[in-house]
Design an enzyme around this catalytic site. Structure first.
Site, mmCIF file in Angstrom:
data_model
loop_
_atom_site.group_PDB
_atom_site.id
_atom_site.type_symbol
_atom_site.label_atom_id
_atom_site.label_comp_id
_atom_site.label_asym_id
_atom_site.label_seq_id
_atom_site.Cartn_x
_atom_site.Cartn_y
_atom_site.Cartn_z
ATOM 1 C CG HIS A 281 -1.938 1.003 1.168
ATOM 2 N ND1 HIS A 281 -2.310 2.052 0.157
ATOM 3 C CD2 HIS A 281 -2.947 1.201 2.144
ATOM 4 C CE1 HIS A 281 -3.249 2.794 0.468
ATOM 5 N NE2 HIS A 281 -3.657 2.353 1.605
ATOM 6 C CG HIS A 332 -3.913 3.067 -9.701
ATOM 7 N ND1 HIS A 332 -5.079 3.143 -9.464
ATOM 8 C CD2 HIS A 332 -3.166 3.639 -8.711
ATOM 9 C CE1 HIS A 332 -5.661 3.607 -8.521
ATOM 10 N NE2 HIS A 332 -4.386 3.885 -7.908
ATOM 11 C CG ASP A 393 3.410 5.190 -5.291
ATOM 12 O OD1 ASP A 393 3.549 5.970 -4.341
ATOM 13 O OD2 ASP A 393 2.496 4.370 -5.238
#
Length: 457
Positions: A281, A332, A393
Site C-alpha cells: 500500500h 494502478h 509513486d
C-alpha cells in the site's frame, strides 16, 4: 509439564509451520465456484461496490455495453477535479493543503477570511502536549516512524477529555487536532530514530505557527533556512495529491470498517496507519526509487532508449533487479490511461530536478515512463497486454530525494496527507451510514471432522 520452547528450537516451529500452511490452503477453483471476489475485485478488475460516499471519486475507465473502456484518469475531491484545485492555488502563488483539508471535511471551498481563520487554528494545534515528546517518542525507542506514529496517536487518547464521544462537533474537534499534530509527531519520531539508531544529532524544533503546513514540516526535519521555496511548494503539492483517493483504497476502507464499530478516532486512525504501513500500500515509491537506482547502475547510456528497454525487459523476465518481474510505479487498480496525480507531480518535478542538479536523472525517469507501456506489450503480447500508465509513486520518491527528505519519511509523509481523507471518511461513516457495523461474509470450505480424544490421536 515440558520445558518452554525457545526460539532456537527450529524443529518445533518447522512442524508448526507445516501444519499451519496446510490449514490455510484453499483450492483456487473454490473462489470461482462460490463466486468470491478476491481482493474485493470484480472479474473486469473494477472494485466491488461496498458503500456510498460524498468525499472523493477516482475515475480510470468507463463501461460501454458491459465493456470496460480505458480513459484518462480523473481524481475528484468533493466533486472538484484535482487538476483544477491544484492549478487554482498554484496560479495564486500559495499553498493548498489547508484549503484541501477544509474542502474534504466541509464539502466546500473556504473564502479568504475563512481559510485564514482555519489555517491559524490548525497551526495553533501543532505543538504536542507537555512531556508528550519525551515520554511517548524519545523515551520509547522505535525503528519505524509509522509504528511510532501509531503509538503516539494512541497516546493522544489518554489526553483527550472526551475520547469516546462520537458527536459530530467532537469528531470535528478531534480530527483537526490529529491532522495538525501529525507533522510534529512524524518529524520528532524521525529525529528520535536517527538519534537512537543512526548516531545522529537529536534536533527537536518547535513548530512555527506562521509557516504553512509544508514549510513547517520541512522546518521540523531540516531546520530554518534549509529548504527552498520550490521544495516547500513540492511538499505542499504532494500533500494535496495524497490527501484522499475515493474511499476504496485499503487504509481508508480500514478507517471506515474500524469506525463503523463506533470505536474512538485514535484506535481507528491507528488501524489505518497499520494498513498504510504494508508494503503493498504505502511503500511503493521506495521500491520505485530502489529500482531506478538499479537501472542507473546497469544502463550505461541513460539516453539510449533501446538499452533502457532491454533492461526493462530483463526486469519483466525476472532476470534483473529483485527478480519479481515487476516494474514498480507502473499500473494502478483504477487508473489506466493516466494517473492525474502523476501528471501534476511531473509538471513541477522537472523544475525541482534542475534546481537540485538531477536533470539527467529526471530524463531517465521520463524515458522509462514513455517506453514502459510498449515494453509491456512486447513482453505480454499485443492481445493480452492491458493498458498501463505510471502512478503517483513513480515520481514521488524521486521528488522527495531531490528535496532531501529521508527514505524513512516517505510513507509517513503519505500518512500526513491522507489523515485528512481518513477523518472525512470516519465522520461520514458515523454520521450518515445508518449506524450499521461493516460485517462482510466468508464462506467456510474446510472439511468436516470429528473430535478425537487425545490418547487416540
Amino acid at each position: 509439564m515440558k520445558k518452554i520452547v525457545r526460539d532456537a528450537d527450529k524443529d518445533f516451529f518447522v512442524k508448526l509451520e507445516n501444519s499451519v500452511r496446510d490449514a490455510c490452503r484453499i483450492d483456487n477453483e473454490l473462489f470461482e465456484k462460490y463466486e468470491v471476489k478476491r481482493g474485493l475485485r470484480n472479474n473486469d478488475r473494477t472494485g466491488v461496490l461496498v458503500g456510498l460516499t460524498n468525499i472523493g471519486d477516482v475515475v480510470g475507465y468507463e463501461k460501454e455495453n458491459d465493456r470496460v473502456v480505458a480513459i484518462p484518469g480523473k481524481l475528484m475531491y468533493r466533486g472538484i477535479d484535482i487538476e483544477d484545485i491544484t492549478h487554482g492555488f498554484q496560479k495564486e502563488g500559495r499553498h493548498g493543503f489547508d484549503e484541501t483539508v477544509f474542502l474534504l471535511l466541509t464539502g466546500k471551498l473556504p473564502g479568504k477570511d475563512e481559510l485564514e481563520e482555519f489555517s491559524a487554528y490548525l497551526a495553533s494545534l501543532r505543538s504536542l502536549p507537555d512531556n508528550f515528546t519525551k515520554d511517548m517518542i524519545l523515551s520509547m525507542k522505535g525503528k519505524d516512524v509509522l509504528n511510532m506514529l501509531a503509538r503516539s496517536v494512541l497516546g493522544l487518547y489518554i489526553l483527550d477529555e472526551k475520547p469516546d464521544d462520537i458527536s459530530l462537533d467532537n469528531m470535528v474537534r478531534q480530527s483537526l487536532n490529529i491532522i495538525a499534530k501529525f507533522p510534529s509527531i512524524i518529524a520528532y519520531s524521525y529525529q528520535a530514530l536517527r538519534h537512537a539508531y543512526q548516531g545522529k544529532t537529536l534536533s527537536i524544533r518547535h513548530p512555527q505557527e506562521e509557516l504553512t503546513t509544508a514549510e513547517n514540516f520541512l522546518h521540523l526535519i531540516k531546520g530554518e533556512g534549509s529548504y527552498s521555496k520550490l521544495q516547500a511548494d513540492m511538499v505542499d503539492l504532494a500533500l494535496v495529491l495524497h490527501a484522499e483517493h475515493g474511499g476504496g483504497n485499503n487504509s481508508t476502507f480500514t478507517m471506515r470498517v474500524t469506525s463503523s464499530t463506533e470505536t474512538d478516532i485514535y484506535s481507528a486512525t491507528t488501524s489505518a496507519i497499520g494498513s498504510l504501513k504494508g508494503p503493498l500500500h504505502g511503500g511503493a515509491n521506495l521500491r520505485v526509487l530502489d529500482m531506478m537506482e538499479d537501472i542507473k547502475k546497469n544502463v550505461l547510456n541513460w539516453n539510449d532508449e533501446a538499452e533502457v528497454e532491454n533492461y526493462l525487459l530483463k526486469i519483466l523476465r525476472k532476470e534483473a533487479y529483485d527478480r519479481t518481474g515487476i516494474i514498480y510505479g507502473i499500473g494502478h487498480a483504477v487508473y489506466t490511461v493516466s494517473d492525474p496525480r502523476a501528471i501534476l507531480l511531473k509538471e513541477k518535478a522537472r523544475e525541482l530536478a534542475a534546481e537540485s542538479g538531477k536533470s539527467d536523472e529526471f530524463e531517465l525517469y521520463s524515458i522509462v515512463e514513455r517506453i514502459t507501456p510498449e515494453v509491456f506489450r512486447k513482453f505480454k503480447g499485443e492481445q493480452s497486454a492491458k493498458v498501463v500508465c505510471i502512478n503517483v509513486d513513480f515520481y514521488s520518491g524521486f521528488v522527495y530525494s531531490c528535496i532531501g527528505i529521508p527514505k524513512e519519511l516517505y510513507t509517513p509523509l503519505f500518512a500526513m496527507a491522507r489523515i485528512s481523507g481518513w477523518c472525512a471518511h470516519r465522520i461520514e461513516e458515523l454520521t450518515f451510514q445508518a449506524k450499521r457495523i461493516i460485517r462482510p461474509a466468508f464462506k467456510n470450505v474446510y472439511r468436516r471432522q470429528g473430535y478425537v480424544p487425545i490418547m487416540e490421536r
